[in-house]
Design a protein around this motif. Structure first.
Motif, PDB file in Angstrom:
ATOM      1  N   ALA A  52       0.853  -1.192   0.000  1.00 53.01           N
ATOM      2  CA  ALA A  52       0.000   0.000   0.000  1.00 53.01           C
ATOM      3  C   ALA A  52       0.891   1.246   0.000  1.00 53.01           C
ATOM      4  O   ALA A  52       2.000   1.236   0.532  1.00 53.01           O
ATOM      5  CB  ALA A  52      -0.910  -0.005   1.222  1.00 53.01           C
ATOM      6  N   ASP A  53       0.405   2.332  -0.609  1.00 51.98           N
ATOM      7  CA  ASP A  53       1.186   3.578  -0.671  1.00 51.98           C
ATOM      8  C   ASP A  53       1.178   4.310   0.664  1.00 51.98           C
ATOM      9  O   ASP A  53       2.186   4.896   1.068  1.00 51.98           O
ATOM     10  CB  ASP A  53       0.618   4.483  -1.772  1.00 51.98           C
ATOM     11  CG  ASP A  53       0.692   3.832  -3.135  1.00 51.98           C
ATOM     12  OD1 ASP A  53       1.818   3.654  -3.635  1.00 51.98           O
ATOM     13  OD2 ASP A  53      -0.367   3.483  -3.688  1.00 51.98           O
ATOM     14  N   ILE A  54       0.023   4.315   1.334  1.00 53.18           N
ATOM     15  CA  ILE A  54      -0.120   4.955   2.636  1.00 53.18           C
ATOM     16  C   ILE A  54      -0.806   3.963   3.568  1.00 53.18           C
ATOM     17  O   ILE A  54      -1.809   3.344   3.185  1.00 53.18           O
ATOM     18  CB  ILE A  54      -0.956   6.249   2.550  1.00 53.18           C
ATOM     19  CG1 ILE A  54      -0.264   7.288   1.660  1.00 53.18           C
ATOM     20  CG2 ILE A  54      -1.209   6.845   3.937  1.00 53.18           C
ATOM     21  CD1 ILE A  54      -1.122   8.523   1.383  1.00 53.18           C
ATOM     22  N   VAL A  55      -0.284   3.799   4.777  1.00 48.08           N
ATOM     23  CA  VAL A  55      -0.918   2.925   5.770  1.00 48.08           C
ATOM     24  C   VAL A  55      -1.210   3.745   7.014  1.00 48.08           C
ATOM     25  O   VAL A  55      -0.324   4.401   7.571  1.00 48.08           O
ATOM     26  CB  VAL A  55      -0.031   1.714   6.133  1.00 48.08           C
ATOM     27  CG1 VAL A  55      -0.743   0.831   7.166  1.00 48.08           C
ATOM     28  CG2 VAL A  55       0.314   0.902   4.889  1.00 48.08           C
ATOM     29  N   ILE A  56      -2.479   3.714   7.417  1.00 43.67           N
ATOM     30  CA  ILE A  56      -2.914   4.374   8.644  1.00 43.67           C
ATOM     31  C   ILE A  56      -3.304   3.290   9.637  1.00 43.67           C
ATOM     32  O   ILE A  56      -4.115   2.420   9.321  1.00 43.67           O
ATOM     33  CB  ILE A  56      -4.112   5.305   8.381  1.00 43.67           C
ATOM     34  CG1 ILE A  56      -3.720   6.426   7.411  1.00 43.67           C
ATOM     35  CG2 ILE A  56      -4.640   5.891   9.687  1.00 43.67           C
ATOM     36  CD1 ILE A  56      -4.886   7.274   6.953  1.00 43.67           C
ATOM     37  N   GLU A  57      -2.719   3.349  10.809  1.00 44.37           N
ATOM     38  CA  GLU A  57      -3.035   2.356  11.840  1.00 44.37           C
ATOM     39  C   GLU A  57      -4.178   2.863  12.705  1.00 44.37           C
ATOM     40  O   GLU A  57      -4.202   4.024  13.099  1.00 44.37           O
ATOM     41  CB  GLU A  57      -1.809   2.102  12.707  1.00 44.37           C
ATOM     42  CG  GLU A  57      -2.016   1.011  13.749  1.00 44.37           C
ATOM     43  CD  GLU A  57      -0.740   0.737  14.515  1.00 44.37           C
ATOM     44  OE1 GLU A  57      -0.241  -0.397  14.451  1.00 44.37           O
ATOM     45  OE2 GLU A  57      -0.237   1.674  15.189  1.00 44.37           O
ATOM     46  N   ARG A  58      -5.118   1.961  12.981  1.00 45.93           N
ATOM     47  CA  ARG A  58      -6.217   2.271  13.898  1.00 45.93           C
ATOM     48  C   ARG A  58      -6.072   1.344  15.095  1.00 45.93           C
ATOM     49  O   ARG A  58      -6.121   0.118  14.942  1.00 45.93           O
ATOM     50  CB  ARG A  58      -7.556   2.061  13.206  1.00 45.93           C
ATOM     51  CG  ARG A  58      -8.756   2.247  14.111  1.00 45.93           C
ATOM     52  CD  ARG A  58     -10.042   2.171  13.309  1.00 45.93           C
ATOM     53  NE  ARG A  58     -11.183   2.024  14.182  1.00 45.93           N
ATOM     54  CZ  ARG A  58     -12.445   2.007  13.754  1.00 45.93           C
ATOM     55  NH1 ARG A  58     -12.698   2.113  12.463  1.00 45.93           N
ATOM     56  NH2 ARG A  58     -13.436   1.862  14.598  1.00 45.93           N
ATOM     57  N   ASN A  59      -5.864   1.897  16.275  1.00 45.20           N
ATOM     58  CA  ASN A  59      -5.584   1.055  17.436  1.00 45.20           C
ATOM     59  C   ASN A  59      -6.861   0.633  18.156  1.00 45.20           C
ATOM     60  O   ASN A  59      -7.980   0.927  17.713  1.00 45.20           O
ATOM     61  CB  ASN A  59      -4.595   1.738  18.384  1.00 45.20           C
ATOM     62  CG  ASN A  59      -5.183   2.975  19.066  1.00 45.20           C
ATOM     63  OD1 ASN A  59      -6.390   3.206  19.077  1.00 45.20           O
ATOM     64  ND2 ASN A  59      -4.314   3.789  19.650  1.00 45.20           N
ATOM     65  N   GLU A  60      -6.694  -0.058  19.272  1.00 36.56           N
ATOM     66  CA  GLU A  60      -7.824  -0.597  20.029  1.00 36.56           C
ATOM     67  C   GLU A  60      -8.784   0.492  20.502  1.00 36.56           C
ATOM     68  O   GLU A  60      -9.980   0.247  20.690  1.00 36.56           O
ATOM     69  CB  GLU A  60      -7.313  -1.379  21.256  1.00 36.56           C
ATOM     70  CG  GLU A  60      -6.377  -2.534  20.923  1.00 36.56           C
ATOM     71  CD  GLU A  60      -7.102  -3.767  20.446  1.00 36.56           C
ATOM     72  OE1 GLU A  60      -8.349  -3.745  20.411  1.00 36.56           O
ATOM     73  OE2 GLU A  60      -6.432  -4.748  20.089  1.00 36.56           O
ATOM     74  N   ASP A  61      -8.253   1.695  20.712  1.00 35.60           N
ATOM     75  CA  ASP A  61      -9.070   2.812  21.199  1.00 35.60           C
ATOM     76  C   ASP A  61      -9.610   3.685  20.064  1.00 35.60           C
ATOM     77  O   ASP A  61     -10.089   4.797  20.302  1.00 35.60           O
ATOM     78  CB  ASP A  61      -8.246   3.683  22.154  1.00 35.60           C
ATOM     79  CG  ASP A  61      -7.819   2.914  23.399  1.00 35.60           C
ATOM     80  OD1 ASP A  61      -8.628   2.118  23.901  1.00 35.60           O
ATOM     81  OD2 ASP A  61      -6.670   3.093  23.839  1.00 35.60           O
ATOM     82  N   PHE A  62      -9.496   3.182  18.833  1.00 36.34           N
ATOM     83  CA  PHE A  62      -9.999   3.891  17.657  1.00 36.34           C
ATOM     84  C   PHE A  62      -9.261   5.203  17.405  1.00 36.34           C
ATOM     85  O   PHE A  62      -9.826   6.168  16.892  1.00 36.34           O
ATOM     86  CB  PHE A  62     -11.516   4.149  17.764  1.00 36.34           C
ATOM     87  CG  PHE A  62     -12.337   2.884  17.723  1.00 36.34           C
ATOM     88  CD1 PHE A  62     -12.891   2.433  16.532  1.00 36.34           C
ATOM     89  CD2 PHE A  62     -12.539   2.127  18.862  1.00 36.34           C
ATOM     90  CE1 PHE A  62     -13.628   1.260  16.476  1.00 36.34           C
ATOM     91  CE2 PHE A  62     -13.270   0.948  18.827  1.00 36.34           C
ATOM     92  CZ  PHE A  62     -13.816   0.520  17.630  1.00 36.34           C
ATOM     93  N   ASN A  63      -7.979   5.231  17.763  1.00 32.06           N
ATOM     94  CA  ASN A  63      -7.113   6.359  17.413  1.00 32.06           C
ATOM     95  C   ASN A  63      -6.356   6.023  16.135  1.00 32.06           C
ATOM     96  O   ASN A  63      -5.945   4.875  15.939  1.00 32.06           O
ATOM     97  CB  ASN A  63      -6.131   6.651  18.549  1.00 32.06           C
ATOM     98  CG  ASN A  63      -6.839   7.116  19.808  1.00 32.06           C
ATOM     99  OD1 ASN A  63      -7.747   7.936  19.747  1.00 32.06           O
ATOM    100  ND2 ASN A  63      -6.438   6.583  20.958  1.00 32.06           N
TER     101      ASN A  63
END
Length: 311
Positions: free
Chosen positions: A294-305
């Motif tokens: 993927a060109d951009i990866v955004i992580e979403r953690n357990e707390d939805f951050n």
């Protein structure tokens, strides 16, 4: 702000101040009560400014991928709003969910291939040609052209009448397309695993259905995915998080639907968990493999951050 390359903090602040009232209105419309300002300032605004620098003569195509309920459609809606209201760009977006095959087509596949083909969602249950035709119409449009953007009703399990589809006039600057399996590549034989959950063990023990949709993924889906200039992934922590997010999505759908008859079709928590089992095999593979390309990866953690982990 934690910016993408060549994204200026001062410009981002100006855009945020310019669009915050529009954002508040969209939040209300989408029934989002707890929209994080950090999500807007650190993810949405920088993405819109970053994409704006990609503008060219032809539409710039952006595909969003990630597990079910990861926030792809929400992110797409807010980034498009900022591009429109803050930067004066013309955008249009739709989802892989909007190009499902009809219930009748899926029922025929259930008879001829495997009973699980009736359930929408996996590769092979979409009308890929409809997606390609829609993209081609938008990309080749002139100022007077009108493109119909398909809309699928999940509770009704059918497309809305074509006269109710979105009508986009002219050529957009940006086209957004989101899908839980967008950009996925077929699983190789050496990576193939035995039944992964109770649904596969009970209803597809020999892998007839799962190998069928894996083969479908290798076909025209790759033609569709390769049309896009950029792929953005929202990476969730685990498969359990996908189950939880999809349940939250169903509860949100229940709040937004007013028709009592359609409300009856909202799934229970147990039904949602079984539904997501249909996608577990490919979702696990996506979570492991797609971040690599993927060109951009955004992580979403357990707390939805949300936070950028690849940019």
């Amino acid at each position: 702000m934690k910016n993408l390359p060549n994204v200026n903090d001062i410009i981002c602040k100006e855009i945020f101040d310019k669009t915050k009232n529009n954002i508040a209105s969209l939040s209300t419309e989408m029934k989002i009560d707890n929209l994080s300002e950090n999500f807007l300032k650190e993810i949405v605004i920088p993405l819109a400014v970053f994409f704006d620098k990609k503008k060219k003569d032809q539409p710039f195509l952006i595909g969003l991928t990630g597990g079910q309920g990861s926030g792809k459609t929400t992110l797409s809606e807010f980034v498009q709003l900022v591009l429109q209201a803050g930067l004066g760009r013309r955008t249009i977006g739709f989802s892989i969910d909007d190009i499902y095959k009809t219930r009748k087509e899926r029922e025929e596949m259930a008879k001829s291939i495997h009973p699980l083909c009736k359930v929408r969602g996996v590769p092979g249950t979409h009308n890929v040609k409809l997606g390609l035709d829609t993209l081609n119409s938008l990309c080749k449009a002139d100022s007077s052209s009108v493109t119909s953007i398909p809309i699928f009703s999940k509770p009704l399990d059918q497309h809305l009448p074509e006269e109710e589809w979105i009508k986009f006039k002219g050529k957009p600057d940006f086209i957004f397309f989101d899908g839980w399996c967008f950009g996925a590549r077929p699983v190789t034989e050496e990576n193939w695993k035995p039944p992964m959950n109770s649904l596969e063990r009970d209803e597809d023990p020999e892998g007839i259905w799962s190998k069928w949709y894996n083969k479908e993924l290798a076909g025209d889906y790759q033609v569709l995915f390769n049309k896009f200039d950029l792929m953005l992934m929202i990476k969730v922590p685990s498969m359990d998080h996908v189950f939880q997010s999809r349940w939250i999505q169903e509860k949100t759908l229940e709040r937004t639907i007013k028709d009592p008859e359609i409300k009856k079709k909202i799934m229970t928590k147990e039904e949602v968990y079984k539904f997501v089992m249909h996608y577990e095999r490919l979702t696990r593979y996506i979570l492991e493999e797609v971040p690599n390309f993927a060109d951009i990866v955004i992580e979403r953690n357990e707390d939805f951050n949300f936070s950028f982990i690849k940019k």
